[in-house]
Design a protein around this motif. Structure first.
Motif, PDB file in Angstrom:
ATOM      1  N   MET A 167       0.836  -1.200   0.000  1.00 22.67           N
ATOM      2  CA  MET A 167       0.000   0.000   0.000  1.00 22.67           C
ATOM      3  C   MET A 167       0.875   1.256   0.000  1.00 22.67           C
ATOM      4  O   MET A 167       0.591   2.229  -0.700  1.00 22.67           O
ATOM      5  N   VAL A 168       1.922   1.233   0.806  1.00 20.34           N
ATOM      6  CA  VAL A 168       2.911   2.321   0.834  1.00 20.34           C
ATOM      7  C   VAL A 168       4.291   1.685   0.941  1.00 20.34           C
ATOM      8  O   VAL A 168       4.494   0.771   1.737  1.00 20.34           O
ATOM      9  N   ASN A 169       5.225   2.159   0.132  1.00 21.82           N
ATOM     10  CA  ASN A 169       6.601   1.686   0.211  1.00 21.82           C
ATOM     11  C   ASN A 169       7.528   2.895   0.004  1.00 21.82           C
ATOM     12  O   ASN A 169       7.724   3.361  -1.107  1.00 21.82           O
ATOM     13  N   ILE A 170       8.034   3.402   1.115  1.00 22.33           N
ATOM     14  CA  ILE A 170       8.911   4.578   1.097  1.00 22.33           C
ATOM     15  C   ILE A 170      10.304   4.132   1.504  1.00 22.33           C
ATOM     16  O   ILE A 170      10.483   3.517   2.560  1.00 22.33           O
ATOM     17  N   GLN A 171      11.290   4.434   0.645  1.00 26.89           N
ATOM     18  CA  GLN A 171      12.661   3.970   0.895  1.00 26.89           C
ATOM     19  C   GLN A 171      13.636   5.146   0.895  1.00 26.89           C
ATOM     20  O   GLN A 171      13.779   5.838  -0.123  1.00 26.89           O
ATOM     21  N   ASP A 172      14.274   5.361   2.048  1.00 21.89           N
ATOM     22  CA  ASP A 172      15.312   6.396   2.191  1.00 21.89           C
ATOM     23  C   ASP A 172      14.878   7.727   1.586  1.00 21.89           C
ATOM     24  O   ASP A 172      15.656   8.400   0.895  1.00 21.89           O
ATOM     25  N   MET A 173      13.633   8.115   1.864  1.00 18.80           N
ATOM     26  CA  MET A 173      13.075   9.330   1.268  1.00 18.80           C
ATOM     27  C   MET A 173      13.360  10.553   2.139  1.00 18.80           C
ATOM     28  O   MET A 173      13.124  10.538   3.350  1.00 18.80           O
ATOM     29  N   SER A 174      13.858  11.598   1.507  1.00 19.67           N
ATOM     30  CA  SER A 174      14.057  12.886   2.172  1.00 19.67           C
ATOM     31  C   SER A 174      13.426  13.971   1.320  1.00 19.67           C
ATOM     32  O   SER A 174      13.313  13.837   0.090  1.00 19.67           O
ATOM     33  N   TRP A 175      13.002  15.051   1.999  1.00 14.78           N
ATOM     34  CA  TRP A 175      12.410  16.175   1.260  1.00 14.78           C
ATOM     35  C   TRP A 175      12.919  17.480   1.847  1.00 14.78           C
ATOM     36  O   TRP A 175      12.909  17.693   3.057  1.00 14.78           O
ATOM     37  N   ARG A 176      13.376  18.336   0.942  1.00 10.20           N
ATOM     38  CA  ARG A 176      13.952  19.619   1.346  1.00 10.20           C
ATOM     39  C   ARG A 176      13.107  20.764   0.808  1.00 10.20           C
ATOM     40  O   ARG A 176      12.681  20.761  -0.335  1.00 10.20           O
ATOM     41  N   ASN A 177      12.859  21.742   1.676  1.00 11.37           N
ATOM     42  CA  ASN A 177      12.180  22.968   1.278  1.00 11.37           C
ATOM     43  C   ASN A 177      13.177  24.100   1.479  1.00 11.37           C
ATOM     44  O   ASN A 177      13.439  24.517   2.603  1.00 11.37           O
ATOM     45  N   GLY A 178      13.752  24.572   0.382  1.00  8.87           N
ATOM     46  CA  GLY A 178      14.829  25.550   0.495  1.00  8.87           C
ATOM     47  C   GLY A 178      16.047  24.901   1.121  1.00  8.87           C
ATOM     48  O   GLY A 178      16.536  23.884   0.630  1.00  8.87           O
TER      49      GLY A 178
END
Length: 262
Positions: free
Chosen positions: A6-17
């Motif tokens: 259903m969800v598979n997130i691997q080593d995910m990063s998110w940058r805002n600025g």
């Protein structure tokens, strides 16, 4: 290749600025699992939900939702299979609309109804209201409903679109003790149905994590502190580490209540 996760997130990063709001997130949700997402204000819960819904794109790592890897699926189509219930939606709905019409509008993802309502849609709305224990709101104007009643209507509205995943984003916010318990009881009844979508329940209160949520993820400052089976996560040592303060964990009727250690 499409997976059944259903969800598979691997080593995910998110940058805002210059700010990394999500850092090295790993999260797997399998079919027939219902998850609680526990985090204090500012922990990144909403940002993570925006990622799952495809409103933002990972800076690093991989994201797959409902078996569809990002980059290989039209995210607008993907969102049609995800229901997201948030109290912020209440302000956008027409206050004078009847409860059943607010619910049916979820099928079309519109604010208000612009199509002739069919008998089948009315029956479907009635069935969801019955499951959620709010049949008495039939023909009631949305503005006359209590906060807890409005949340039940929003959940029924999300179900009208037949989602494969349903995100309940802090649904008990602003509810008194009794309204909270009634809403949680309705969610429990909903989960008893075979057609129930995968549930993700977002909160910052451990006592809202009712037994149906078999798994829990702890999120702090954009990082996963721990995730796994709820019974293993909601322990004194783990929660003291998570809250960065000594806490006392008390169990009552399969619910966990946390208080600060004096």
């Amino acid at each position: 290749m499409r997976s059944n996760l259903m969800v598979n997130i691997q080593d995910m990063s998110w940058r805002n600025g210059d700010n990394w709001l999500l850092k090295k997130i790993n999260w797997t949700i399998r079919p027939n699992e219902h998850w609680a997402l526990l985090g204090l204000n500012g922990s990144g819960k909403t940002t993570l939900l925006n990622m799952i819904n495809g409103y933002i794109w990972p800076t690093e790592g991989k994201v797959s939702v409902l078996g569809h890897p990002f980059g290989e699926v039209d995210l607008r189509d993907l969102r049609k299979s995800i229901g997201w219930v948030s109290s912020s939606l209440q302000e956008k709905l027409y206050a004078g609309d009847k409860a059943q019409h607010v619910i049916i509008s979820g099928k079309y993802a519109t604010i208000g109804l612009y199509e002739r309502v069919s008998e089948e849609e009315l029956q479907q709305a009635q069935a969801f209201m019955q499951t959620l224990g709010c049949s008495h709101l039939w023909d009631r104007e949305f503005r006359t409903c209590s906060q807890g009643e409005k949340q039940k209507i929003l959940i029924a509205r999300a179900l009208m679109a037949n989602p494969k995943m349903l995100i309940l984003d802090e649904p008990c916010n602003g509810l008194d003790l009794f309204s909270r318990e009634r809403l949680l009881e309705s969610i429990e009844q909903l989960a008893a149905s075979e057609q129930t979508p995968t549930l993700i329940y977002v909160t910052h209160h451990t006592e809202e994590i009712i037994p149906l949520f078999s798994h829990t993820l702890l999120l702090r400052r954009g990082e996963v502190i721990q995730s796994g089976r709820t019974e293993d996560i909601l322990q004194t040592e783990t929660l003291s580490h998570f809250f960065e303060a000594p806490v006392i964990v008390e169990r009552h009727q399969e619910r966990v209540y946390v208080r600060a250690e004096k």
